[in-house]
Design an enzyme around this catalytic site. Structure first.
Site, short mmCIF file in Angstrom:
data_model
loop_
_atom_site.label_atom_id
_atom_site.label_comp_id
_atom_site.label_asym_id
_atom_site.label_seq_id
_atom_site.Cartn_x
_atom_site.Cartn_y
_atom_site.Cartn_z
N ASN A 14 32.18 49.72 48.40
CA ASN A 14 32.57 48.34 48.12
C ASN A 14 33.47 47.87 49.26
O ASN A 14 34.63 48.26 49.33
CB ASN A 14 33.30 48.28 46.77
CG ASN A 14 33.82 46.90 46.44
OD1 ASN A 14 33.51 45.92 47.13
ND2 ASN A 14 34.64 46.79 45.39
N TRP A 15 32.91 47.06 50.13
CA TRP A 15 33.68 46.61 51.31
C TRP A 15 34.58 45.42 50.99
O TRP A 15 35.28 44.91 51.87
CB TRP A 15 32.72 46.28 52.47
CG TRP A 15 32.04 47.48 53.04
CD1 TRP A 15 32.37 48.80 52.80
CD2 TRP A 15 30.93 47.52 53.96
NE1 TRP A 15 31.54 49.63 53.51
CE2 TRP A 15 30.64 48.89 54.23
CE3 TRP A 15 30.15 46.54 54.58
CZ2 TRP A 15 29.61 49.28 55.09
CZ3 TRP A 15 29.13 46.93 55.44
CH2 TRP A 15 28.86 48.29 55.68
N LYS A 16 34.53 44.93 49.78
CA LYS A 16 35.40 43.83 49.33
C LYS A 16 35.40 42.67 50.36
O LYS A 16 34.37 42.41 50.97
CB LYS A 16 36.81 44.35 49.05
CG LYS A 16 36.80 45.57 48.12
CD LYS A 16 38.14 45.95 47.58
CE LYS A 16 38.00 47.17 46.68
NZ LYS A 16 39.20 47.50 45.97
N HIS A 100 34.30 43.22 38.45
CA HIS A 100 35.32 44.04 39.14
C HIS A 100 36.71 43.53 38.74
O HIS A 100 36.92 42.31 38.60
CB HIS A 100 35.12 43.95 40.65
CG HIS A 100 35.96 44.96 41.38
ND1 HIS A 100 37.30 44.79 41.58
CD2 HIS A 100 35.64 46.18 41.91
CE1 HIS A 100 37.79 45.85 42.22
NE2 HIS A 100 36.80 46.71 42.43
N GLU A 173 36.80 52.27 36.39
CA GLU A 173 37.81 52.08 37.43
C GLU A 173 39.15 51.75 36.79
O GLU A 173 39.43 50.57 36.49
CB GLU A 173 37.41 50.92 38.35
CG GLU A 173 36.12 51.16 39.10
CD GLU A 173 36.10 50.38 40.41
OE1 GLU A 173 36.03 51.03 41.46
OE2 GLU A 173 36.17 49.15 40.37
N GLY A 179 43.02 51.16 44.91
CA GLY A 179 43.82 50.82 46.09
C GLY A 179 45.22 51.42 46.10
O GLY A 179 46.04 51.07 46.93
N SER A 220 40.58 54.81 44.46
CA SER A 220 41.23 55.67 45.46
C SER A 220 40.52 56.99 45.72
O SER A 220 41.17 58.02 45.93
CB SER A 220 42.69 55.92 45.05
OG SER A 220 43.43 54.72 45.16
N GLY A 241 36.16 52.15 47.68
CA GLY A 241 36.63 50.98 48.40
C GLY A 241 37.15 51.37 49.78
O GLY A 241 36.40 51.53 50.74
N GLY A 242 38.45 51.58 49.87
CA GLY A 242 39.11 51.85 51.15
C GLY A 242 38.43 52.92 52.00
O GLY A 242 38.26 52.75 53.21
#
Ligand code: PGA
Length: 259
Positions: A14-16, A100, A173, A179, A220, A241-242
């Site tokens: 997920n590159w947001k 989300h 999630e 994050g 995370s 994500g990150g």
């Protein structure tokens, strides 16, 4: 669309809204080079809306699938600013994130909207909804997690008939882990996934849950903690994500998951 009812783990990036269009393109090229041939797991990438067509083109001869980060619940009409499930399919998307927690927090998405989106996506059959659920810190601290998960699943899926080959992914999630740099203990995720599975079993029956649903963890995940989430009975993959913003790090996550 390939059926996800196989034993392959699902790993979705997920590159947001973290990258510019140029950076997104560059990362997609790097994904193609680093991950394009991997076929012992399902890899999906969710770029921003404006980059979907370009990313799809870059990844067209690879095993990496493209997804979107959101959808509207109607397929056409006077809905300024919205993107429909039908358009996402036209653009080549195979997954779409729904509900989300960042959208619930910043855009006031509620479970009535999420329910409509899930319904619209399932009506088309060519798109797999990735329904994001999870408790916040306060709900966790006060021991309400199990009920919150039960309630979110009910609100997003009740009254929906799962037919034939329809595939659904539930992404657990915990909001407080997203994050934060610290994933939850794999045993805690396994427990939450069990609650989710039992709720789905009650709603749809075990056969449909086994054939049509997958449950993945997000929050995370990094190459340092990913291996803890492997081999657990109820965890079918991860939403990242990150750690998906660098292809080397994402490659390491994948290698930990499918080793
Ligand atoms: P994170 O994000 O891996 O950066 O915690 C996960 C997500 O929001 O899907």
């Amino acid at each position: 669309m390939e059926n996800i009812n196989n034993n392959k783990k699902i790993i979705i990036a997920n590159w947001k809204m973290k990258l510019s269009l140029a950076e997104t393109e560059k990362l997609a090229i790097s994904f193609k080079e680093t991950l394009g041939d991997i076929n012992d797991c399902e890899i999906g990438v969710c770029p921003n809306f404006l980059s979907i067509l370009k990313v799809k083109e870059i990844l067209k001869d690879t095993n990496i699938k493209v997804g979107a980060q959101d959808t509207f619940w109607e397929n056409e009409g006077s809905y300024t600013g919205e993107i429909s499930p039908k358009m996402l399919i036209e653009a080549g998307c195979e997954y779409v994130l729904i509900g989300h927690s960042e959208r619930r927090k910043f855009l006031m998405e509620n479970y009535e909207m999420i329910h409509r989106e899930v319904k619209a996506v399932l009506n088309l059959e060519d798109l797999i909804p990735v329904i994001c659920i999870g408790e916040n810190w306060d709900e966790r601290k006060t021991d309400r997690r199990d009920f919150v998960l039960f309630d979110q699943i009910q609100q997003s899926l009740s009254g929906i008939n799962i037919v034939g080959n329809q595939q659904i992914i539930i992404a657990y999630e915990p909001i407080w882990a997203i994050g934060s740099g610290t994933a939850i203990e794999p045993s805690e995720a396994e427990y939450a996934h069990k609650i989710i599975k039992l709720t789905l079993n009650d709603m749809f029956g075990m056969k449909i849950v086994k054939n049509n649903f997958k449950i993945i963890y997000g929050g995370s995940i990094t190459s340092d903690n990913a291996s803890g989430f492997v081999g657990l009975e109820n965890i079918d993959g991860v939403l990242v994500g990150g750690a998906s913003l660098l292809s080397d790090e994402f490659y390491k996550v994948i290698k930990k998951i499918v080793k």
